[in-house]
Design an enzyme around this catalytic site. Structure first.
Site, PDB file in Angstrom:
ATOM      1  CB  CYS A 114     -19.323 -11.824 -21.698  1.00 14.50           C
ATOM      2  SG  CYS A 114     -21.463 -12.251 -21.835  1.00 14.50           S
TER       3      CYS A 114
ATOM      4  CB  CYS B 266     -24.381 -10.641 -18.629  1.00 18.73           C
ATOM      5  SG  CYS B 266     -24.048 -10.773 -20.193  1.00 18.73           S
TER       6      CYS B 266
ATOM      7  N   GLY C  72       0.647  -1.119   0.513  1.00 17.93           N
ATOM      8  CA  GLY C  72       0.096   0.004  -0.234  1.00 17.93           C
ATOM      9  C   GLY C  72       1.040   1.037   0.606  1.00 17.93           C
TER      10      GLY C  72
ATOM     11  CB  CYS D 136     -23.338 -14.501 -20.736  1.00 16.87           C
ATOM     12  SG  CYS D 136     -22.924 -13.716 -19.177  1.00 16.87           S
TER      13      CYS D 136
ATOM     14  CB  CYS E 202     -20.195  -9.498 -18.997  1.00 17.57           C
ATOM     15  SG  CYS E 202     -20.944 -11.028 -18.372  1.00 17.57           S
TER      16      CYS E 202
END
Lengths: 272, 293
Positions: free
Chosen positions: B275, B244, B35, B247, B269
């Site tokens: 997808c 979606c 970080g 899909c 997606c």
């Protein structure tokens, strides 16, 4: 009385006898020029000390030295921490100093824009110090902010307005609320009423006096306005050319000035 | 998967070896302090700032001849940025490239983390525009560094407070600040907050490169990543009403596609590979019949 209670009372008495802040021969020079020279004083809990003098007399330099914003060239400043121990401010770790600045101390700037975040709402301005010390509950932060806006006489409906939309007097009151929210023990004020018109000034002074009394704050207030000093302070420090020329109780000093410069200063007040 | 002939007039992966060493040192330091933003001597790359110069340098520094590279932009493998960076590494490194998340060893991304869980051994490289999470609240670099050093992160909550005060909920939807291993507050680059939970305890190594700002930071595998929030306004990811349209996937990040000028739209997606592989398995969404090629 139990032994423990007796002990606490003794401790209280002892700590009341100890100053909150102790300034010893503080000198700050800018090259060959003197900012302030050989200033010493103590301030006790709940006491209001006014530092007066004309502009260029070293008031602000002194205030900056005491509030760890400007390291003095020589001299020591010690502060009684919450645990009762006197510590030299310039010997503290930077982290400790910054914690002190945002919890135990407050700093009210002459220009509120220096002390506020102008682009976040009034509520966030008041809540910032609380969030900095770890408060993570939105509802509680908001109710504290509402409470404080009420105490400094800002309409609580304006909690989500940015300080940009506030008048000068409101900004100054908001700055005060933002500083007092963590219940500090010592507040520095640099010309808090400068630039405000007289009626707004009077209202602000009235508010400040009330808050200082209620919260038992120790305040070091820098001002060139003797009326402000008269209204707020218990003791006064008169500065000229970086040195303290007179030091004493406010009423004594204003009614019976001893040093020639103080006499001049007091007699320069316009009478209406 | 395809291998490519490398343009031999460039050093492998474009950057010279000294530069790669410098970047690797920065990466190692970043991994050691999760970080923390490590400064590095970012180079000029043959693309404009904002197009992923930081991510490209990180990828170039860690790329080996046996690596398989996938590049995505907003989750898609076929957008300009993704195609051009993929072609760039095909030319200067001759590495294999792929669009399949599972086959890739290095995935360079702008904005998204693939929907398929990443595995041990994979590296996700983010292109970061502004690495400093405190930047819009505190413009001074000297001050933000001090705030990181002293763990003064109260300001981050001021931003979230403002969000709730103005919108009634935390309206930050991307670049949502996180705390890494209980220490550094980090900007997860402009990924939607939907992807924040995927960063937590990920098995893959995650590297972040900011070219213009000259910073690299990292999340080693199995790192704790916690999104900041309030006790009474906990962190939540975006939710979508419909699956979606192609899909039928649920609980994935969807993009809106405008279909006509009468307000018709569909949600598909954002991760094209996810997808496509679902459709290859025969899964269908509500609109796949009309729209699928």
């Amino acid at each position: 009385m139990t032994v423990a209670a007796a002990k606490i009372e003794t401790l209280d008495r002892e700590s009341a006898a100890l100053p909150l802040l102790s300034v010893r021969s503080v000198t700050r020079t800018y090259g060959a020029r003197i900012g302030c020279a050989d200033v010493s004083f103590d301030i006790w809990p709940g006491e209001v000390l006014a530092v007066v003098g004309e502009s260029g007399s070293g008031k602000t330099t002194l205030l900056n030295c005491i509030s760890t914003r400007l390291e003095p060239t020589s001299g020591t400043i010690s502060y009684r921490m919450r645990d009762g121990e006197m510590r030299d401010l310039y010997q503290l770790e930077e982290a400790e100093r910054r914690v002190l600045l945002r919890t135990d101390w407050g700093f009210v700037h002459q220009n509120p824009a220096d002390g506020l975040r102008m682009t976040v709402s009034a509520g966030a301005n008041v809540g910032e110090r609380l969030m900095a010390v770890g408060q993570r509950h939105y509802g509680r932060l908001r109710s504290t902010a509402t409470d404080w806006l009420g105490r400094v006489e800002i309409d609580t409906e304006r909690i989500d307005d940015q300080p940009r939309a506030f008048s000068g007097g409101m900004r100054q009151r908001l700055q005060i609320a933002r500083n007092l929210v963590t219940a500090p023990r010592l507040v520095f004020m640099d010309e808090p009423t400068g630039g405000l018109d007289v009626s707004v000034q009077a209202r602000l002074l009235d508010l400040l006096r009330g808050l200082v009394n209620d919260l038992g704050l120790a305040v070091i207030i820098v001002t060139h306005d003797l009326a402000v000093a008269r209204l707020l302070s218990h003791r006064m420090l008169v500065m000229k050319d970086g040195r303290v020329v007179e030091h004493g109780l406010t009423d004594r000093l204003l009614d019976d000035p001893q040093a020639p410069y103080t006499q001049l200063l007091v007699s320069s007040i316009l009478q209406v | 998967m395809t291998a490519h002939a490398r343009t031999s007039s460039y050093n492998f992966a474009y950057l010279d070896e000294q530069t790669k060493r410098m970047i690797r040192r920065a990466i190692l330091k970043a991994i050691a302090i999760p970080g923390y933003q490590v400064p590095f001597a970012s180079r000029e790359m043959p693309m404009p700032y904002g197009w992923g110069t930081g991510g490209v340098q990180v990828t170039a520094a860690i790329l080996g001849p046996k690596d398989v590279l996938k590049v995505i932009d907003q989750g898609a493998d076929d957008t300009t940025n993704a195609v051009s960076i993929r072609k760039f590494f095909q030319r200067v490194a001759g590495v294999e490239t792929t669009t399949r998340t599972a086959d890739a060893t290095i995935i360079q991304t702008r904005h998204r983390i693939p929907e398929a869980p990443l595995k041990q051994g994979q590296v996700l490289v983010y292109q970061v525009p502004i690495p400093e999470p405190l930047r819009f609240l505190e413009p001074r670099e000297t001050e933000t560094r001090k705030m990181h050093a002293l763990e003064e992160y109260g300001l981050m909550h001021v931003k979230l407070y403002e969000d709730i005060a103005r919108n009634g909920h935390i309206a930050t939807t991307y670049a949502y600040p996180v705390k890494v291993e209980g220490r550094y507050v980090m900007d997860p680059s402009p990924t939607p907050k939907f992807d924040n939970p995927k960063m937590h305890m990920s098995e893959a190594l995650q590297l972040f490169g900011a070219g213009r700002e000259k910073r690299i930071y990292a999340l080693p595998p199995h790192t704790e990543v916690v999104s900041l929030d309030f006790e009474d306004h906990p962190f939540e990811v975006q939710r979508f009403d419909k699956p979606c349209a192609l899909c039928g996937a649920e609980r994935v990040y969807l993009d809106e596609v405008v279909l006509d000028d009468r307000g018709g739209n569909m949600f598909v997606c954002s991760d094209t590979d996810h997808c496509e592989s679902r459709r290859a398995e025969g899964l269908r969404g509500a609109l796949s019949g009309e729209v699928a090629p």
